[in-house]
Scaffold this active site. Sequence first.
Site, PDB file in Angstrom:
ATOM      1  N   ALA A   1       0.859  -1.191   0.000  1.00  0.00           N
ATOM      2  CA  ALA A   1       0.000   0.000   0.000  1.00  0.00           C
ATOM      3  C   ALA A   1       0.891   1.236   0.000  1.00  0.00           C
ATOM      4  O   ALA A   1       2.061   1.163   0.362  1.00  0.00           O
ATOM      5  CB  ALA A   1      -0.855  -0.021   1.259  1.00  0.00           C
TER       6      ALA A   1
ATOM      7  N   GLU B   1       4.220  -5.445   7.362  1.00  0.00           N
ATOM      8  CA  GLU B   1       3.349  -4.433   7.978  1.00  0.00           C
ATOM      9  C   GLU B   1       3.646  -4.190   9.460  1.00  0.00           C
ATOM     10  O   GLU B   1       3.548  -3.053   9.925  1.00  0.00           O
ATOM     11  CB  GLU B   1       1.873  -4.816   7.799  1.00  0.00           C
ATOM     12  CG  GLU B   1       1.327  -4.573   6.393  1.00  0.00           C
ATOM     13  CD  GLU B   1       1.530  -5.750   5.446  1.00  0.00           C
ATOM     14  OE1 GLU B   1       2.368  -6.624   5.741  1.00  0.00           O
ATOM     15  OE2 GLU B   1       0.850  -5.797   4.405  1.00  0.00           O
TER      16      GLU B   1
ATOM     17  N   GLY C   1       0.757  -5.233   0.762  1.00  0.00           N
ATOM     18  CA  GLY C   1      -0.369  -5.324  -0.175  1.00  0.00           C
ATOM     19  C   GLY C   1       0.045  -5.928  -1.510  1.00  0.00           C
ATOM     20  O   GLY C   1      -0.797  -6.505  -2.219  1.00  0.00           O
TER      21      GLY C   1
ATOM     22  N   GLU D   1      -0.126  -9.552  -1.005  1.00  0.00           N
ATOM     23  CA  GLU D   1      -1.552  -9.889  -0.865  1.00  0.00           C
ATOM     24  C   GLU D   1      -2.220  -9.965  -2.244  1.00  0.00           C
ATOM     25  O   GLU D   1      -3.042 -10.846  -2.504  1.00  0.00           O
ATOM     26  CB  GLU D   1      -2.246  -8.870   0.046  1.00  0.00           C
ATOM     27  CG  GLU D   1      -1.775  -9.007   1.498  1.00  0.00           C
ATOM     28  CD  GLU D   1      -2.313  -7.931   2.413  1.00  0.00           C
ATOM     29  OE1 GLU D   1      -2.065  -6.740   2.148  1.00  0.00           O
ATOM     30  OE2 GLU D   1      -2.997  -8.272   3.394  1.00  0.00           O
TER      31      GLU D   1
HETATM   32  N1  3HC Z   1       4.507   3.529   0.040  1.00  0.00           N
HETATM   33  C1  3HC Z   1       4.906   4.777  -0.283  1.00  0.00           C
HETATM   34  N2  3HC Z   1       6.171   5.062  -0.641  1.00  0.00           N
HETATM   35  C2  3HC Z   1       7.050   4.059  -0.669  1.00  0.00           C
HETATM   36  C3  3HC Z   1       6.703   2.754  -0.349  1.00  0.00           C
HETATM   37  C4  3HC Z   1       5.359   2.488   0.015  1.00  0.00           C
HETATM   38  N3  3HC Z   1       4.933   1.262   0.311  1.00  0.00           N
HETATM   39  N4  3HC Z   1       7.790   1.978  -0.446  1.00  0.00           N
HETATM   40  C5  3HC Z   1       8.785   2.777  -0.835  1.00  0.00           C
HETATM   41  N5  3HC Z   1       8.345   4.039  -0.983  1.00  0.00           N
HETATM   42  C6  3HC Z   1       9.098   5.212  -1.452  1.00  0.00           C
HETATM   43  C7  3HC Z   1      10.155   5.659  -0.475  1.00  0.00           C
HETATM   44  O1  3HC Z   1       9.625   6.553   0.469  1.00  0.00           O
HETATM   45  C8  3HC Z   1      11.150   6.323  -1.404  1.00  0.00           C
HETATM   46  O2  3HC Z   1      10.647   7.578  -1.729  1.00  0.00           O
HETATM   47  P1  3HC Z   1      11.638   8.810  -1.978  1.00  0.00           P
HETATM   48  O3  3HC Z   1      12.537   8.407  -3.100  1.00  0.00           O
HETATM   49  O4  3HC Z   1      10.724   9.932  -2.270  1.00  0.00           O
HETATM   50  O5  3HC Z   1      12.374   8.952  -0.689  1.00  0.00           O
HETATM   51  C9  3HC Z   1      11.078   5.472  -2.657  1.00  0.00           C
HETATM   52  O6  3HC Z   1       9.814   4.802  -2.608  1.00  0.00           O
HETATM   53  C10 3HC Z   1      12.175   4.431  -2.785  1.00  0.00           C
HETATM   54  O7  3HC Z   1      12.199   3.675  -1.576  1.00  0.00           O
HETATM   55  P2  3HC Z   1      13.557   3.134  -0.953  1.00  0.00           P
HETATM   56  O8  3HC Z   1      14.551   4.242  -0.881  1.00  0.00           O
HETATM   57  O9  3HC Z   1      13.214   2.427   0.288  1.00  0.00           O
HETATM   58  O10 3HC Z   1      13.999   2.132  -2.111  1.00  0.00           O
HETATM   59  P3  3HC Z   1      14.780   0.759  -2.016  1.00  0.00           P
HETATM   60  O11 3HC Z   1      14.981   0.335  -3.409  1.00  0.00           O
HETATM   61  O12 3HC Z   1      15.946   0.875  -1.111  1.00  0.00           O
HETATM   62  O13 3HC Z   1      13.775  -0.250  -1.284  1.00  0.00           O
HETATM   63  C11 3HC Z   1      11.680  -1.368  -0.888  1.00  0.00           C
HETATM   64  C12 3HC Z   1      12.607  -0.651  -1.907  1.00  0.00           C
HETATM   65  C13 3HC Z   1      12.335  -2.662  -0.398  1.00  0.00           C
HETATM   66  C14 3HC Z   1      10.391  -1.653  -1.577  1.00  0.00           C
HETATM   67  C15 3HC Z   1      11.462  -0.430   0.339  1.00  0.00           C
HETATM   68  O14 3HC Z   1      11.100   0.848  -0.136  1.00  0.00           O
HETATM   69  C16 3HC Z   1      10.406  -0.881   1.294  1.00  0.00           C
HETATM   70  O15 3HC Z   1      10.662  -1.728   2.125  1.00  0.00           O
HETATM   71  N6  3HC Z   1       9.195  -0.301   1.205  1.00  0.00           N
HETATM   72  C17 3HC Z   1       8.142  -0.540   2.161  1.00  0.00           C
HETATM   73  C18 3HC Z   1       7.472  -1.877   1.980  1.00  0.00           C
HETATM   74  C19 3HC Z   1       6.344  -2.021   2.966  1.00  0.00           C
HETATM   75  O16 3HC Z   1       6.483  -1.807   4.154  1.00  0.00           O
HETATM   76  N7  3HC Z   1       5.162  -2.400   2.468  1.00  0.00           N
HETATM   77  C20 3HC Z   1       4.020  -2.571   3.284  1.00  0.00           C
HETATM   78  C21 3HC Z   1       3.171  -1.333   3.212  1.00  0.00           C
HETATM   79  S1  3HC Z   1       1.747  -1.397   4.248  1.00  0.00           S
HETATM   80  C22 3HC Z   1       0.663  -2.378   3.366  1.00  0.00           C
HETATM   81  O17 3HC Z   1       0.962  -2.842   2.309  1.00  0.00           O
HETATM   82  C23 3HC Z   1      -0.684  -2.535   3.995  1.00  0.00           C
HETATM   83  C24 3HC Z   1      -1.474  -3.603   3.294  1.00  0.00           C
HETATM   84  O18 3HC Z   1      -1.453  -4.794   4.063  1.00  0.00           O
HETATM   85  C25 3HC Z   1      -2.931  -3.202   3.102  1.00  0.00           C
END
Ligand code: 3HC
Length: 685
Positions: free
Chosen positions: A63, A125, A102, A105
């Site tokens: 998400a 998450e 997500g 998922e």
């Molecule tokens: N939402 C919004 N922005 C995100 C994002 C996300 N899920 N994941 C990454 N970004 C953004 C970062 O803020 C960053 O933005 P910026 O360049 O403006 O600073 C850009 O994307 C690049 O991110 P990274 O610098 O972290 O890039 P990497 O290549 O090093 O890593 C990644 C990529 C492994 C995908 C890492 O970004 C990450 O772990 N992201 C989060 C994943 C996560 O926690 N997902 C779960 C979200 S909650 C969810 O899904 C709820 C669901 O169950 C309904």
Amino acid sequence: MSRLAACTIHDGVAVVTIDNPPVNALGARLRGDLFAVLSEVVASPEVAAIVLTGSGRNFVAGADISEIGRPPVEPTVTSIIELIEDCERPTIAAINGNALGGGLELAMACHYRVATPEARLGLPEVRLGLLPGAGGTQRLPRLVGAAAALDMIVTGSEIGARKASGIGLVDALSEGDLMREAIALAQARAAENGSHVAVRYREDKIAAAKRDLAGFEAHRDALLSKRRGLRAPQLAALSVGNALTLPFDDALAAERGFFLELASSDESKALRHLFFAEREAAKLDGVTKEAARAVRRVGIVGAGTMGRGIAMAFLNAGMPVALAETDEEALAKAIEAISASYAALVRRGSLSEEEASARRGNLSGSVSYDMFADCDLVIEAVFEDMALKKTIFAALAAATPAGTILATNTSWLDVNEIAAATDRPQDVLGLHFFSPAHVMKLLEIVRGERTSPAALATALKLARRIGKVPVVVGVGYGFVGNRMLAARNAELERLMLEGAMPTQIDRAFRDFGWPMGPFEMTDLAGLDVGWRNRRAHGKTAPVADALCEMGRFGQKTGRGFHLYPDGSRKGVPDPEVEKLIRTMAEEAGIAPRAVSFAEILERTHYPMVNAGAQVVEEGIARRAADIDVVWVNGYGFPAWKGGPMFWARKEGLSRIERFLARQFEATGSEHFRPSPMLPLLAASD
Ligand code: 3HC
Ligand code: NAI
């Protein structure tokens, strides 16, 4: 405006590609486009099967975190999932990269999953104080079993595609052309006509878990015992448990309820704040990634506690390291100690012999700086002594070509003064690692007034390469972290004399969420370090000094602020110390009284926040959020409280300011003088 999801048809197979850089997060616009494309595809009689994939290095990273906590906007991830899951034709997720949250998922809504070996899959998450909110807690146990699902969901850790294929999360690994293989699988399944079953209806692994409910509960309790006090892992485990006891739709509704509760929790707000703060901290105006120079080989001067740890941080990332020490004996000792650390990891089974020998093979050493001629970066980690550091920097500048970055690991000293000892201050900066340097995530990158953007870009890129969380800070005594640590600890002696015993103070810190209290920390690091430092600067700390004079240096002597009987690493209260403190208080004319936990926290944590405001005021920290990143990654501040500055806003900045002003008036102690920046932090990030 271009669409963020598009469809192409390949021999009757619809390939739907998500294209929402940088990570294909499921923001509102993408969801709208994806829902529209999928609705068309699902309704089309010409489509025999659907392949869903992502562009770039990510399938879907979950998400959009910036939207969490806001009112839901249709179509939701859940409605997209329902669309895919209800499709009668076979659906295949072609997982080209990270499938997280997500994103995974979404992939689990498909009938089949094919992944490249490099893909990473996970439900992270809980690391954001949430739980999977689009069916992850129900579909994952159906694919991999309840125990493996618990592991992934409660810890939030990702797994590689090979492991995912071993546990049933991925049906096939694609060693060749992912799209070709996914389309071929789609055609084969379409030809079978109706043999595919949506994940929600697969009950065999649920039935197996039900037969061993006691085993499931024991596994769950073991995982949760390490995460006490955190709401997200508790609810995540509860939700996985629902998969064994509730009908699918009821369990899904419960998961949704938990998600909404967590999305508005302080725990999640704090962790989401840190997610963005860490990424912001790694950016600098006017410094682009492209400006970074290549670093192929790293030199280190001084192989004591820090030099060894720093060497291992680079060796662990596969980089060659050249060590310099004062003499051959000291050098041999350091190399031996590093080899012994790797041997211990091999014995414990956490490192292969092959990898250990590769790391050892990358390590070389000499007493001469000649070997630094082909290093792209040299880090100095000798004693904390300005004169010594200046001599070394002058010698390093002479021994290395222009452009080689020269870094100091100093904890407190003026990086500009060190840089001025060289003829190229543009190549000089601070790389302040934290002990143990191969473990602690934080790297304070100290920007001198003459440090070049290229040197900073190189340091930032390198930090990520070795798995560190970088924060760029300015020059100032103790930079950000140590300056605030000194303020946090300034009242400790006085608190003891007023009647708060070390055990009580440590307990107040632990209750707050610190992994250990300040005295447990000092006992671990050794009281002699601070004692030597105080004597060098003509300072005193009556209780700590008295303990040192008694030879109580902490764990290494079995006695410090606490007692460590029989080599134990867990301290117990020592009546001798308590008696000493009471006697010293009496001599100082301080009447003992009961000191509450609340007072302990106010007198230690409020000055810490105040020092944080000062470093922002002085430009040493660029923003309050950077300070939070420093404290969570370098000093063990509880992440679920978001860091000291985030916490302070919640605590109430005006309340903190009033407290400080009162204390300043009463004591005149500088650490209580309220920073004029403090009220302004309310508006900062
Ligand atoms: N939402 C919004 N922005 C995100 C994002 C996300 N899920 N994941 C990454 N970004 C953004 C970062 O803020 C960053 O933005 P910026 O360049 O403006 O600073 C850009 O994307 C690049 O991110 P990274 O610098 O972290 O890039 P990497 O290549 O090093 O890593 C990644 C990529 C492994 C995908 C890492 O970004 C990450 O772990 N992201 C989060 C994943 C996560 O926690 N997902 C779960 C979200 S909650 C969810 O899904 C709820 C669901 O169950 C309904
Ligand atoms: P240490 O005393 O363990 O190691 C210093 C090493 O430098 C010794 O092995 C010594 O032989 C060597 N050395 C001294 N002069 C030298 C020279 N001219 N050439 C080559 N080697 C020389 O000290 P430690 O703890 O590793 O600290 C090093 C630096 O790191 C200091 O500036 C300290 O402030 C800083 N630091 C220390 C942290 C800690 O927790 N110990 C944390 C972060 C920074």
